[in-house]
Design a protein around this motif. Structure first.
Motif, PDB file in Angstrom:
ATOM      1  N   SER A  24     115.900  38.903  42.829  1.00 14.07           N
ATOM      2  CA  SER A  24     116.956  37.934  43.119  1.00 14.07           C
ATOM      3  C   SER A  24     117.810  38.407  44.291  1.00 14.07           C
ATOM      4  O   SER A  24     117.866  39.597  44.595  1.00 14.07           O
ATOM      5  CB  SER A  24     117.834  37.712  41.886  1.00 14.07           C
ATOM      6  N   LEU A  29     116.136  33.209  43.092  1.00 15.75           N
ATOM      7  CA  LEU A  29     115.380  34.216  42.358  1.00 15.75           C
ATOM      8  C   LEU A  29     113.928  33.794  42.249  1.00 15.75           C
ATOM      9  O   LEU A  29     113.584  32.624  42.365  1.00 15.75           O
ATOM     10  CB  LEU A  29     115.972  34.498  40.968  1.00 15.75           C
ATOM     11  N   PHE A  55     119.882  28.608  43.257  1.00 12.67           N
ATOM     12  CA  PHE A  55     119.046  28.830  42.071  1.00 12.67           C
ATOM     13  C   PHE A  55     118.407  27.531  41.571  1.00 12.67           C
ATOM     14  O   PHE A  55     118.168  27.364  40.379  1.00 12.67           O
ATOM     15  CB  PHE A  55     119.856  29.511  40.951  1.00 12.67           C
TER      16      PHE A  55
END
Length: 189
Positions: A24, A29, A55
């Motif tokens: 990440s 990530l 994300f």
């Protein structure tokens, strides 16, 4: 800064285990993981997850093996709110930003990190692309995450979907430490 870690959970709901290798940094990530469970039937899962800025899920590829055979799911989000499963458009997921792989504590991380809910006040409602395990069917799922408190090692967030509620313990990086009735972290590296 890019960080890498490995997390293993005992997944009490499936009477199994999951290990995820996670990289990440910069609001995104990627992870690859393996899980084994015995409930609702013996299964083996392997997955690859990639997210983009904020994300937001870009792709979840899952393989499930059971006594009945092997299933594969390629779930993709185009960044514009459109989702496909194995190339087929999923109109019920319009506006969803995240996937939620059933029995997988890792996929609770993305909405928490996007809004910092493990660190500070807030409540957010999400439409999720929920994937059943081991069937790998995809359906829309309304979920709510609410910040409950912060502590030196992370925070607590309430997860709610329909009548189901659970208060999650998260580490300072937003990863599940304890998800009562579902999973508990065994190790991290």
């Amino acid at each position: 800064m890019v960080t890498s870690r490995v997390i293993t959970w005992v997944v009490t709901e499936s009477k199994g285990y999951e290990t995820s290798w996670i990289t990440s940094g910069a609001g995104a990530l990627s992870a690859r993981g393996r899980a084994v469970g015995t409930t609702p039937e013996p299964y083996w899962i392997s997955y690859e997850l990639d997210t983009a800025d904020g994300f937001v899920t870009r792709r979840l590829r899952v393989t499930a093996e059971t006594a009945a055979g092997t299933r594969v799911l390629d779930l993709r989000h185009d960044g514009e709110g459109h989702w496909t499963a194995d190339g087929e458009w999923l109109p019920d997921l319009g506006g969803a930003l995240d996937c939620d792989l059933g029995l997988c504590p890792l996929t609770n991380t993305m909405p928490v990190l996007r809004h910092g809910l493990h660190l500070g006040p807030g409540e957010r409602e999400f439409l999720m692309a929920w994937v059943s395990v081991p069937e790998l069917t995809v359906r829309a799922s309304q979920q709510t995450y609410t910040h409950l408190g912060r502590h030196a090692d992370g925070g607590r967030v309430r997860f709610a979907s329909g009548d189901y509620r659970s208060d999650l313990e998260l580490d300072a990086d937003g990863y599940v430490v304890d998800y009562p009735t579902m999973a508990r972290r065994l190790a991290t590296a």
